[in-house]
Design a protein around this motif. Structure first.
Motif, PDB file in Angstrom:
ATOM      1  N   ALA A 179     -35.253 -34.750   6.532  1.00  0.00           N
ATOM      2  CA  ALA A 179     -35.819 -34.680   5.184  1.00  0.00           C
ATOM      3  C   ALA A 179     -35.457 -33.398   4.455  1.00  0.00           C
ATOM      4  N   GLY A 180     -35.253 -32.314   5.192  1.00  0.00           N
ATOM      5  CA  GLY A 180     -35.045 -31.039   4.523  1.00  0.00           C
ATOM      6  C   GLY A 180     -36.329 -30.566   3.864  1.00  0.00           C
ATOM      7  N   ILE A 181     -36.214 -29.558   3.022  1.00  0.00           N
ATOM      8  CA  ILE A 181     -37.375 -28.985   2.331  1.00  0.00           C
ATOM      9  C   ILE A 181     -37.130 -29.039   0.835  1.00  0.00           C
ATOM     10  N   LEU A 236     -41.138 -23.271   4.896  1.00  0.00           N
ATOM     11  CA  LEU A 236     -40.322 -23.058   6.093  1.00  0.00           C
ATOM     12  C   LEU A 236     -41.207 -22.839   7.316  1.00  0.00           C
ATOM     13  N   ARG A 237     -42.301 -22.121   7.126  1.00  0.00           N
ATOM     14  CA  ARG A 237     -43.231 -21.906   8.241  1.00  0.00           C
ATOM     15  C   ARG A 237     -43.833 -23.237   8.698  1.00  0.00           C
ATOM     16  N   ALA A 238     -44.211 -24.089   7.734  1.00  0.00           N
ATOM     17  CA  ALA A 238     -44.783 -25.388   8.090  1.00  0.00           C
ATOM     18  C   ALA A 238     -43.762 -26.242   8.840  1.00  0.00           C
ATOM     19  N   TYR A 239     -42.504 -26.176   8.426  1.00  0.00           N
ATOM     20  CA  TYR A 239     -41.450 -26.914   9.125  1.00  0.00           C
ATOM     21  C   TYR A 239     -41.323 -26.428  10.567  1.00  0.00           C
ATOM     22  N   LEU A 272     -33.474 -24.398  14.852  1.00  0.00           N
ATOM     23  CA  LEU A 272     -32.614 -23.337  14.325  1.00  0.00           C
ATOM     24  C   LEU A 272     -32.733 -23.355  12.805  1.00  0.00           C
ATOM     25  N   ILE A 273     -33.188 -22.253  12.240  1.00  0.00           N
ATOM     26  CA  ILE A 273     -33.313 -22.104  10.785  1.00  0.00           C
ATOM     27  C   ILE A 273     -32.432 -20.929  10.373  1.00  0.00           C
ATOM     28  N   ALA A 274     -31.500 -21.159   9.466  1.00  0.00           N
ATOM     29  CA  ALA A 274     -30.544 -20.109   9.119  1.00  0.00           C
ATOM     30  C   ALA A 274     -30.276 -20.109   7.626  1.00  0.00           C
ATOM     31  N   HIS A 326     -45.035 -14.143   9.092  1.00  0.00           N
ATOM     32  CA  HIS A 326     -45.831 -15.330   9.409  1.00  0.00           C
ATOM     33  C   HIS A 326     -44.927 -16.462   9.894  1.00  0.00           C
ATOM     34  N   LEU A 327     -43.705 -16.527   9.371  1.00  0.00           N
ATOM     35  CA  LEU A 327     -42.739 -17.508   9.861  1.00  0.00           C
ATOM     36  C   LEU A 327     -42.355 -17.207  11.307  1.00  0.00           C
ATOM     37  N   LEU A 328     -42.113 -15.937  11.619  1.00  0.00           N
ATOM     38  CA  LEU A 328     -41.790 -15.562  12.996  1.00  0.00           C
ATOM     39  C   LEU A 328     -42.962 -15.827  13.933  1.00  0.00           C
ATOM     40  N   ASP A 329     -44.173 -15.766  13.415  1.00  0.00           N
ATOM     41  CA  ASP A 329     -45.354 -15.963  14.259  1.00  0.00           C
ATOM     42  C   ASP A 329     -45.479 -17.391  14.784  1.00  0.00           C
TER      43      ASP A 329
END
Length: 336
Positions: free
Chosen positions: A192-194, A237-240, A250-252, A266-269
């Motif tokens: 789906a992507g974001i 992105l965090r929710a994904y 993998l998010i880049a 918060h994303l890294l968490d």
């Protein structure tokens, strides 16, 4: 009598005035210390605050320059409060400069190796240099941000003909900064992507029989008046990342955020790790690569879940773009 008269005459003599620089020193020093302290305070409070704090947080280590000037002025003016204040802020910046996030190595056995390249080509201007870099470095997966229509066609012509090295592709086609492309040597299944202001396509790659979630990152930058939107898209992105922690992820891309932004931490968490840090290159500046390459911020990242380890990372100059490309060598492990 003569002694008393002499004392009265001495009292009438004007006292020497402090030099103008010493009178102004505490005021200028205090103003600099206040500004730096507000930014550092937001960092300590785990908030990105409001403009101009989010913009300044990207360059947190470089706030040592105004802080150093403030300390020198306080020392020149013999302002003890300013000296103590400055030393405390200096200690806080040194503390927060330490890389953030986990670095624990995977416990499962290695099953595949893959090289990943992420590059913002600035409205397509860096496309020729990116094509050359891809041919030279031969990554397995390529994430390209700000790849407008001309860039998208150039990548297709260079790599995705019938016998091309990257037969698999997912993209969001768009003009200017809206377009983004994922190219892969591994088979891709569309995801789906974001939904965001700029294109953020997603896919699931079949890496030697192992599914890996791929997501390109390109949230809106934290420009004045758009900080809320930037925070929201980083939250997406965090929710994904949090939605499926059983599948390697993998998010880049260009996150428009550094480790000093609360929204990025918060994303890294969620358990993601920064690939460049795993490979021993934390805080290497990736933007702006043309104006102040040595004094920039690392806002381009390759984030991976705990099934990945990293053996190397390199930041590549891409002529025509204001971002350096990030190349990371990864190893996928069996879930531990």
């Amino acid at each position: 009598m003569d002694t008393a008269a002499a004392e009265r005459a001495d009292e009438r003599q004007p006292r020497p005035r402090r030099p103008a620089g010493r009178r102004a020193g505490p005021w200028v020093s205090g103003a600099l210390l206040t500004g730096v302290s507000v930014v550092v305070g937001c960092r300590a409070a785990d908030t990105d605050g409001i403009t101009p704090v989010p913009q300044l947080l990207a360059f947190l280590p470089w706030l040592l320059a105004p802080l150093g000037l403030a300390l020198l002025l306080a020392l020149f003016a013999r302002w003890r409060t300013g000296m103590v204040w400055g030393v405390l802020v200096l200690g806080a910046i040194a503390w927060f400069t330490e890389p953030y996030g986990k670095t624990r190595e995977p416990v499962g056995s290695p099953v595949a190796e893959l090289r990943v390249l992420a590059s913002n080509v600035q409205f397509g201007r860096g496309t020729p240099a990116l094509i050359a870099a891809v041919r030279r470095e031969r990554p397995a997966i390529v994430f390209v941000e700000e790849c407008e229509h001309v860039c998208s066609r150039a990548l297709r012509d260079a790599f995705q003909r019938a016998d091309g090295p990257y037969p698999y592709r997912e993209s969001v086609e768009g003009a200017g900064s809206d377009g983004s492309v994922i190219m892969s040597r591994f088979p891709l299944t569309k995801a789906a992507g974001i939904r965001a202001t700029m294109g953020m396509p997603g896919a699931v790659a079949d890496v030697d029989g192992h599914p890996v979630r791929l997501q390109l990152a390109h949230p809106e930058p934290p420009l004045p008046g758009q900080v809320g939107l930037w925070r929201h898209e980083l939250g997406e992105l965090r929710a994904y990342a949090a939605a499926d922690q059983a599948t390697p992820t993998l998010i880049a891309g260009d996150f428009n955020a550094s480790q000093d932004h609360a929204a990025f931490r918060h994303l890294l968490d969620t358990g993601l790790r920064d690939g460049s840090r795993l490979a021993g290159s934390p805080r290497t500046p990736s933007w702006p690569s043309r104006t102040t390459p040595a004094l920039g911020a690392q806002i381009d990242h390759v984030l991976v879940s705990e099934e990945f380890s990293a053996t190397g990372a390199a930041f590549l100059t891409v002529a025509g773009s204001d971002h350096r490309a990030l190349l990371v060598d990864l190893t996928l492990h069996q879930p531990g």
